[in-house]
Design a protein around this motif. Structure first.
Motif, PDB file in Angstrom:
ATOM      1  N   MET A 170       0.861  -1.175   0.000  1.00  0.00           N
ATOM      2  CA  MET A 170       0.000   0.000   0.000  1.00  0.00           C
ATOM      3  C   MET A 170       0.900   1.228   0.000  1.00  0.00           C
ATOM      4  O   MET A 170       1.846   1.309   0.796  1.00  0.00           O
ATOM      5  CB  MET A 170      -0.906  -0.013   1.237  1.00  0.00           C
ATOM      6  N   SER A 213       1.027   5.759  -0.363  1.00  0.00           N
ATOM      7  CA  SER A 213       0.334   6.879   0.268  1.00  0.00           C
ATOM      8  C   SER A 213      -1.054   7.101  -0.325  1.00  0.00           C
ATOM      9  O   SER A 213      -1.984   7.484   0.388  1.00  0.00           O
ATOM     10  CB  SER A 213       1.161   8.157   0.175  1.00  0.00           C
ATOM     11  N   MET A 221      -3.325   4.660   1.378  1.00  0.00           N
ATOM     12  CA  MET A 221      -3.673   5.136   2.717  1.00  0.00           C
ATOM     13  C   MET A 221      -4.732   6.225   2.614  1.00  0.00           C
ATOM     14  O   MET A 221      -5.672   6.267   3.413  1.00  0.00           O
ATOM     15  CB  MET A 221      -2.437   5.662   3.436  1.00  0.00           C
ATOM     16  N   LEU A 232      -8.181   4.711   2.201  1.00  0.00           N
ATOM     17  CA  LEU A 232      -8.742   4.219   3.464  1.00  0.00           C
ATOM     18  C   LEU A 232      -9.254   5.364   4.328  1.00  0.00           C
ATOM     19  O   LEU A 232     -10.346   5.283   4.887  1.00  0.00           O
ATOM     20  CB  LEU A 232      -7.698   3.402   4.225  1.00  0.00           C
ATOM     21  N   VAL A 233      -8.481   6.441   4.427  1.00  0.00           N
ATOM     22  CA  VAL A 233      -8.898   7.598   5.225  1.00  0.00           C
ATOM     23  C   VAL A 233     -10.146   8.232   4.620  1.00  0.00           C
ATOM     24  O   VAL A 233     -11.077   8.614   5.334  1.00  0.00           O
ATOM     25  CB  VAL A 233      -7.751   8.623   5.357  1.00  0.00           C
ATOM     26  N   ILE A 241       1.273  -4.192   6.040  1.00  0.00           N
ATOM     27  CA  ILE A 241       0.280  -3.120   6.093  1.00  0.00           C
ATOM     28  C   ILE A 241       0.096  -2.648   7.538  1.00  0.00           C
ATOM     29  O   ILE A 241      -0.014  -1.449   7.802  1.00  0.00           O
ATOM     30  CB  ILE A 241      -1.063  -3.576   5.488  1.00  0.00           C
ATOM     31  N   LEU A 271       2.857  -0.288   8.347  1.00  0.00           N
ATOM     32  CA  LEU A 271       2.614   1.016   7.719  1.00  0.00           C
ATOM     33  C   LEU A 271       1.600   1.830   8.521  1.00  0.00           C
ATOM     34  O   LEU A 271       1.771   3.041   8.703  1.00  0.00           O
ATOM     35  CB  LEU A 271       2.080   0.838   6.296  1.00  0.00           C
ATOM     36  N   LEU A 272       0.548   1.182   8.984  1.00  0.00           N
ATOM     37  CA  LEU A 272      -0.464   1.873   9.784  1.00  0.00           C
ATOM     38  C   LEU A 272       0.138   2.409  11.089  1.00  0.00           C
ATOM     39  O   LEU A 272      -0.200   3.513  11.530  1.00  0.00           O
ATOM     40  CB  LEU A 272      -1.648   0.948  10.082  1.00  0.00           C
ATOM     41  N   THR A 305       2.658   5.421  10.259  1.00  0.00           N
ATOM     42  CA  THR A 305       1.928   6.635   9.867  1.00  0.00           C
ATOM     43  C   THR A 305       0.933   7.085  10.937  1.00  0.00           C
ATOM     44  O   THR A 305       0.249   8.082  10.756  1.00  0.00           O
ATOM     45  CB  THR A 305       1.166   6.404   8.551  1.00  0.00           C
ATOM     46  N   LEU A 307      -1.809   5.868  11.632  1.00  0.00           N
ATOM     47  CA  LEU A 307      -3.197   5.645  11.230  1.00  0.00           C
ATOM     48  C   LEU A 307      -3.860   4.575  12.090  1.00  0.00           C
ATOM     49  O   LEU A 307      -5.079   4.501  12.155  1.00  0.00           O
ATOM     50  CB  LEU A 307      -3.280   5.275   9.749  1.00  0.00           C
ATOM     51  N   ASN A 308      -3.041   3.782  12.774  1.00  0.00           N
ATOM     52  CA  ASN A 308      -3.616   2.778  13.684  1.00  0.00           C
ATOM     53  C   ASN A 308      -4.385   3.447  14.823  1.00  0.00           C
ATOM     54  O   ASN A 308      -5.221   2.818  15.458  1.00  0.00           O
ATOM     55  CB  ASN A 308      -2.537   1.849  14.224  1.00  0.00           C
TER      56      ASN A 308
END
Length: 116
Positions: A54, A56, A59, A62-63, A85, A88-89, A92, A94-95
């Motif tokens: 994945m 940017s 990502m 998903l956002v 993945i 990556l979360l 960034t 994002l988790n």
């Protein structure tokens, strides 16, 4: 990227396979989710277990989907992201905004409880 959508008990499951990057397939998937969401689907679970890579833009997808569902009073969860993945979360951060479920049953339970 390949994808499948399934609407089950007012819960939209989106199953992704391959690489989540910008492209025609990604745009088509977003449009299909929009159509299903217009039919008043407020809950979505995205299965990332078969996503290898994945970037940017992935990502961002998903956002964007999370924002669309939350703006309508719904919720979105990610199902079993691969180790790559998941890292990556975390990197960034994002988790912190996504709920991660380990299977379909947990995702469905969390989503149904989130709107009641």
């Amino acid at each position: 990227m390949k994808y499948q959508t399934e609407l089950k008990d007012d819960l939209l499951f989106v199953r992704l396979e391959g690489d989540l990057v910008a492209g025609k397939d990604t745009q088509q998937m977003i449009e299909e989710v929009d159509v299903i969401q217009d039919g008043k689907a407020l809950l979505c679970a995205i299965d990332l277990s078969n996503v290898r890579f994945m970037d940017s833009s992935g990502m961002g997808v998903l956002v964007s989907l999370l924002t669309k569902f939350r703006n309508r009073g719904g919720e979105l969860v990610l199902i079993k992201p691969s180790d790559h993945i998941r890292k990556l979360l975390i990197v960034t951060k994002l988790n912190a905004i996504f709920t991660i479920a380990e299977n379909d049953d947990y995702a469905a339970q969390f989503l149904k409880e989130s709107i009641y």
